[in-house]
Scaffold this motif. Structure first.
Motif, mmCIF file in Angstrom:
data_model
loop_
_atom_site.group_PDB
_atom_site.id
_atom_site.type_symbol
_atom_site.label_atom_id
_atom_site.label_comp_id
_atom_site.label_asym_id
_atom_site.label_seq_id
_atom_site.Cartn_x
_atom_site.Cartn_y
_atom_site.Cartn_z
ATOM 1 N N PHE A 447 0.824 -1.209 0.000
ATOM 2 C CA PHE A 447 0.000 0.000 0.000
ATOM 3 C C PHE A 447 0.862 1.265 0.000
ATOM 4 O O PHE A 447 0.440 2.311 0.480
ATOM 5 N N GLY A 448 2.095 1.163 -0.500
ATOM 6 C CA GLY A 448 2.962 2.329 -0.558
ATOM 7 C C GLY A 448 3.605 2.699 0.756
ATOM 8 O O GLY A 448 4.266 3.737 0.854
ATOM 9 N N VAL A 449 3.442 1.861 1.800
ATOM 10 C CA VAL A 449 4.039 2.123 3.115
ATOM 11 C C VAL A 449 5.138 1.093 3.354
ATOM 12 O O VAL A 449 4.843 -0.096 3.498
ATOM 13 N N PRO A 450 6.399 1.484 3.390
ATOM 14 C CA PRO A 450 7.483 0.530 3.645
ATOM 15 C C PRO A 450 7.313 -0.136 5.009
ATOM 16 O O PRO A 450 6.970 0.509 6.002
ATOM 17 N N SER A 456 13.310 3.333 7.964
ATOM 18 C CA SER A 456 13.724 3.522 6.578
ATOM 19 C C SER A 456 12.478 3.426 5.691
ATOM 20 O O SER A 456 11.862 2.353 5.607
ATOM 21 N N PRO A 457 12.092 4.543 5.064
ATOM 22 C CA PRO A 457 12.701 5.871 5.118
ATOM 23 C C PRO A 457 12.509 6.505 6.496
ATOM 24 O O PRO A 457 11.485 6.290 7.146
ATOM 25 N N PHE A 458 13.484 7.296 6.883
ATOM 26 C CA PHE A 458 13.501 7.838 8.232
ATOM 27 C C PHE A 458 12.521 9.001 8.364
ATOM 28 O O PHE A 458 12.532 9.942 7.575
ATOM 29 N N ARG A 484 1.646 8.675 5.896
ATOM 30 C CA ARG A 484 2.761 9.623 5.881
ATOM 31 C C ARG A 484 4.106 8.966 6.105
ATOM 32 O O ARG A 484 5.149 9.626 6.027
ATOM 33 N N LEU A 485 4.114 7.683 6.417
ATOM 34 C CA LEU A 485 5.374 6.985 6.725
ATOM 35 C C LEU A 485 6.053 6.474 5.468
ATOM 36 O O LEU A 485 6.573 5.359 5.426
ATOM 37 N N ASN A 486 6.056 7.268 4.429
ATOM 38 C CA ASN A 486 6.742 6.913 3.195
ATOM 39 C C ASN A 486 7.894 7.855 2.883
ATOM 40 O O ASN A 486 8.395 7.902 1.771
ATOM 41 N N GLY A 487 8.289 8.611 3.895
ATOM 42 C CA GLY A 487 9.370 9.560 3.728
ATOM 43 C C GLY A 487 8.908 10.975 3.516
ATOM 44 O O GLY A 487 9.701 11.913 3.621
ATOM 45 N N ALA A 488 7.606 11.170 3.229
ATOM 46 C CA ALA A 488 7.098 12.512 2.948
ATOM 47 C C ALA A 488 6.802 13.289 4.225
ATOM 48 O O ALA A 488 6.715 14.490 4.214
#
Length: 490
Positions: A447-450, A456-458, A484-488
């Protein structure tokens, strides 16, 4: 000719006796099928129910009594059907059915279906009353100061448990039927405005694409929700706690409730949430932070310590002090197998005892641990099959594994892999195994969330929240959002 294989989309016939014949033919006149013929205001009707799936007292006093009291002179079939669909309140749930598939699915779910002679459809009333387990404390997600309520096997009861904690009009429930034969009720839960619509659409699409004959538990569905099928860890989080479920929904996740299982699914999921519990938000922030860091330490201990011990004792003895090394050598001289074989065998033996303790009745399960840990372990050391140091390592590892139970399956396999890697190649093998695990975890991105977010991403703010807990005065000024936990969201 109608049969149990081709009735799904067949429209309900007009004549009452044709309907009854079709239903009995489809079900092969199964023993739990009840069809009661009756006249309502002079019009021939029939009530279709399934034995033990409805509340007998309720249907007798409320539904049947109300139908028998309906008496209008010169009433026809249309009048009776209009009374059933527009002028009566026989239950809180009322649905019009047009096909035999809809009719039998609702009947098998505890509805009473009324058929009227001359009308090519039926009316289903919710009178469910089957036996069920009461709401009790969760068996796996144990807490100290939080709620003692846990999900049960009835999905409608689970919906009510969630609704009681989230009294907002933004909470949405969508019910689907999954399984070609079982027609299991599966509910998609989310908070509108928090969960991204593409998350909801993706989950709905995956659930509708399941072509299994039966869906009996959450494991049947979680495999279809995961994008990376080769990953060690699961990107679908499971919980049996309504409070945890509601907290995750508030973070923008999509939940799935399944009929017949007390475990709910949540996606997307991240690795760090395996180390958080509802008790963290009851204790003081400093203590909650300490406990969470302790869980990370226990995760490292349970997967790596046996392998590291084997690697150091076999290939790097210079890392031990002189006195400790002499003790280890003396204890290993009498044993017949290489060190890594001993550790591997004892770890397998521990897994056997643990599995036996789980599967046996609770009254006997505790005795298995005592017999295995005290009697057999002591006998193995005295007979010279294993050394005492190995039992200490196994005991510490086994105890640490109980601290993070949500990923017990993964830690069990990784622990064995690290033992073999350390026994074959020493610390070099441990390093290779660690690299493989990191690469495997970092490749997960549902779903686009690592899966490794917020490490990581931090993401600075989320990282500190995953390592510990802030004060509620700070939390009230922030809104957690999993998307929002995708680096943005740095």
């Amino acid at each position: 000719m109608l049969s149990y294989e081709n009735y799904e989309n067949e429209p309900i016939k007009k004549g009452l006796y044709d309907k009854i014949t079709d239903i009995r033919t489809i079900c092969s006149n199964t023993a739990d099928l009840n069809i009661m013929e009756v006249e309502i205001s002079g019009v021939k009707c029939a009530v279709v129910t399934i034995e033990a799936m409805l509340l007998t007292l309720s249907i007798s006093q409320e539904m049947f009594g109300y139908l028998m009291n309906f008496n209008v002179r010169n009433c026809d079939a249309d009048g009776v059907f209009k009374f059933l669909t527009e002028q009566s309140l026989l239950s809180t749930e009322r649905k019009t059915v047009y096909t035999y598939g809809e009719l039998l699915r609702l009947a098998f779910s505890g509805f009473g279906v009324v058929l009227v002679d001359g009308i090519e459809k039926g009316v289903a009333f919710g009178v469910q009353g089957y036996d069920k387990r009461s709401v009790t404390e969760p068996t796996n997600d144990i807490n100290v100061k939080g709620s003692k309520e846990g999900f049960i096997e009835v999905v409608r009861t689970n919906i009510s448990l969630v609704r009681r904690k989230l009294k907002t009009a933004a909470l949405r429930f969508e019910m689907l039927q999954v399984g070609e034969k079982s027609k299991t009720d599966v509910v998609i839960a989310y908070i509108a405005g928090r969960a991204r619509q593409d998350y909801v659409d993706e989950v709905r699409k995956k659930l509708k694409g399941i072509k299994l004959d039966t869906v009996l538990t959450s494991g049947y569905i979680s495999a279809f929700l995961e994008q990376d099928k080769k990953s060690i860890f699961s990107s679908v989080f499971q919980t049996e706690r309504p409070d945890v479920f509601c907290a995750k929904l508030n973070e923008g996740r999509v939940g799935i409730l399944i009929e017949g299982t007390p475990f709910a699914l949540l996606c997307p999921s991240i690795f760090t949430e395996n180390f958080a519990t509802i008790d963290d938000y009851v204790s003081k922030p400093f203590y909650a932070t300490y406990i969470r860091l302790l869980k990370y330490l226990c995760f490292f201990v349970t997967i790596a310590i046996p392998g590291i011990y084997v690697a150091l004792a076999t290939y790097h003895p210079e890392t031990f002090s002189h006195n400790l090394l002499l003790n280890l050598v003396a204890s290993e001289e009498a044993t017949p197998y290489p060190l890594y074989v001993e550790v591997f065998i004892m770890m397998i033996f521990y897994e056997i005892m643990r599995e036996a303790g789980i599967r046996l009745p609770r009254a006997v399960g505790g005795a298995v641990s005592i017999v295995g840990g005290l009697i057999i372990g002591d006998a193995a050391v005295k007979s010279g099959l294993v050394s005492g140091a190995i039992l200490i390592v196994i005991g510490i590892t086994a105890t640490a594994s109980f601290v993070v139970p949500s990923i017990n399956e993964q830690t069990t396999i990784l622990r064995l892999a690290f033992i073999l890697a350390g026994g074959i190649s020493g610390l070099f093998g441990i390093g290779l195994a660690t690299t493989f695990v990191i690469f495997n975890v970092c490749s997960m991105d549902d779903f686009g969330v690592p899966y490794t977010a917020p490490i990581s991403p931090f993401t600075k703010r989320a990282f500190f929240h995953s390592m510990g807990r802030a004060d509620f005065k700070k939390l009230e000024k922030e809104t957690s959002d999993i998307s929002r936990l995708n680096g943005a969201g740095r």
